[in-house]
Design an enzyme around this catalytic site. Structure first.
Site, PDB file in Angstrom:
ATOM      1  CE  LYS A   2      22.679 -15.604  -4.577  1.00 18.06           C
ATOM      2  NZ  LYS A   2      23.766 -15.151  -4.691  1.00 18.06           N
ATOM      3  CB  THR A  61      22.816 -16.488  -0.904  1.00 20.97           C
ATOM      4  OG1 THR A  61      24.081 -16.102  -1.380  1.00 20.97           O
ATOM      5  CG2 THR A  61      22.475 -16.234   0.525  1.00 20.97           C
ATOM      6  CG  ASP A  62      25.688 -19.817  -6.106  1.00 17.52           C
ATOM      7  OD1 ASP A  62      25.499 -18.823  -7.072  1.00 17.52           O
ATOM      8  OD2 ASP A  62      26.140 -20.891  -6.412  1.00 17.52           O
ATOM      9  NE  ARG A  70     -12.738  13.203  -5.842  1.00 17.08           N
ATOM     10  CZ  ARG A  70     -11.865  13.115  -4.794  1.00 17.08           C
ATOM     11  NH1 ARG A  70     -10.898  13.912  -4.637  1.00 17.08           N
ATOM     12  NH2 ARG A  70     -12.038  11.965  -3.997  1.00 17.08           N
ATOM     13  CD  GLN A  94     -10.269   8.744   2.865  1.00 17.99           C
ATOM     14  OE1 GLN A  94     -10.784   9.140   1.940  1.00 17.99           O
ATOM     15  NE2 GLN A  94      -9.597   9.460   3.741  1.00 17.99           N
ATOM     16  CG  ASN A 106      -6.793  11.251  -4.818  1.00 15.61           C
ATOM     17  OD1 ASN A 106      -7.012  11.245  -5.711  1.00 15.61           O
ATOM     18  ND2 ASN A 106      -7.736  12.029  -3.732  1.00 15.61           N
ATOM     19  CG  HIS A 148      -4.229  15.238  -6.034  1.00 20.09           C
ATOM     20  ND1 HIS A 148      -5.212  14.942  -5.495  1.00 20.09           N
ATOM     21  CD2 HIS A 148      -3.051  15.293  -5.062  1.00 20.09           C
ATOM     22  CE1 HIS A 148      -5.084  14.636  -3.806  1.00 20.09           C
ATOM     23  NE2 HIS A 148      -3.749  14.590  -3.851  1.00 20.09           N
TER      24      HIS A 148
END
Length: 307
Positions: free
Chosen positions: A12, A57-58, A183, A231, A257, A259
């Site tokens: 689930k 799943t329940d 930058r 990096q 990145n 920009h």
């Protein structure tokens, strides 16, 4: 041509569980999104439709909520360990459980000094606002003997407004990017780190402290690195965590990145002295790498969606 069954799992996904711990008038919140994946002796259900080995799943969903009450939620990792151990140890056909958890952080709302005039209390300790920063993530896998715990975060947006450059790169006839000596460096950090705790015989890490410290070292490395490339910054972030936290052996980053381009203001008779930028959301550079403790083999999947 005959076919055979390959890797398979079921469970689930995305069970949203919120646990309120009431310590008198002071309340605490744990807000998790829990996904359960189970695998084992499941050939028959695929080949013939027999559900004899299938835990619904329940039921896995109900277990998540019941365990929030029975065990509490000390940390995402500890909660995942309780769940994984339960599914593998209580169901013979289940050989492996993988629990993935996202945790959403809340912070307490500070109230005015005079709030008691309005509500009859000296201090409010039960009101919260969702934090707008990162989402904490965990993946706990257990096969009945060995544990693998991978934790981390995603969507942690960070920016350095200076102390970042990018120049000296390869240029060909298609290169138009100008070299930058001052930058903006911005990214949305997605990081996963793997713990070297793999056995119940080992001392279990303090999961909450470990997360807080790893996050702290990550942010400090980002802020304190004079960056010549994203990096380089990535490697410094990973190295700082591994060198500072002995319980972590491996960390993988995915860093877009984000920009920021200087806007040309000359048509308006204005000089743009690194002040006004256009923030482009796409396309973006995507920098990804794994940083390891020396002598350790990588185990975090290159793509965390891998099985």
């Amino acid at each position: 041509m005959p076919t055979i069954l390959g890797q398979n799992q079921y469970g689930k996904a995305e069970n949203r569980v919120v646990k309120i711990t009431r310590d008198g008038d002071t309340h605490h919140i744990k807000d998790l999104n829990v996904s359960v994946a189970l695998s084992g002796d499941m050939d028959d259900v695929h080949y013939s439709g027999s559900n004899a080995n299938v835990l619904p799943t329940d039921t896995t969903k109900n277990t998540v909520f019941a365990f929030a009450k029975e065990h509490g939620i000390e940390s995402a990792e500890q909660f995942g360990i309780h769940l994984a151990r339960h599914f593998v140890s209580s169901q013979e056909p289940i050989h492996r459980a993988r629990i993935r958890i996202e945790e959403y952080a809340w912070e307490r709302i500070a109230t005015s000094d005079g709030n008691s005039r309005f509500i009859g209390a000296d201090e409010v300790k039960h009101s919260f606002a969702r934090k707008g920063q990162e989402t904490r993530v965990s993946q706990i896998t257990y096969d009945g003997e060995n544990w693998e715990v991978i934790s981390g975060l995603k969507d942690l947006t960070v920016m350095n407004s200076t102390n970042s450059e990018f120049w000296g790169y390869v240029k060909d006839k298609y290169t138009t990017l100008k070299e930058a000596y001052d930058r903006i460096l911005a990214t949305d950090v997605s990081a996963r780190w793997r713990y070297n705790w793999t056995s119940d015989e080992q001392l279990m890490p303090n999961w909450e402290k470990s997360y807080e410290q790893a996050r702290k070292h990550l942010l400090q490395a980002f802020a304190e690195t004079y960056s010549l490339s994203l990096q380089q910054t990535l490697y410094q972030m990973g190295s700082r965590i591994i060198n500072s936290r002995s319980e972590i052996d491996e960390i993988r980053f995915s860093l877009p990145n984000n920009h920021h381009f200087l806007v040309d203001l000359e048509p308006f008779g204005l000089k743009n002295d690194n002040e006004v930028y256009f923030a482009a959301d796409r396309p973006y550079g995507l920098i990804e790498a794994t940083v390891l403790r020396d002598g350790v083999e990588p185990k975090i999947p290159v793509d965390m969606t891998n099985l």
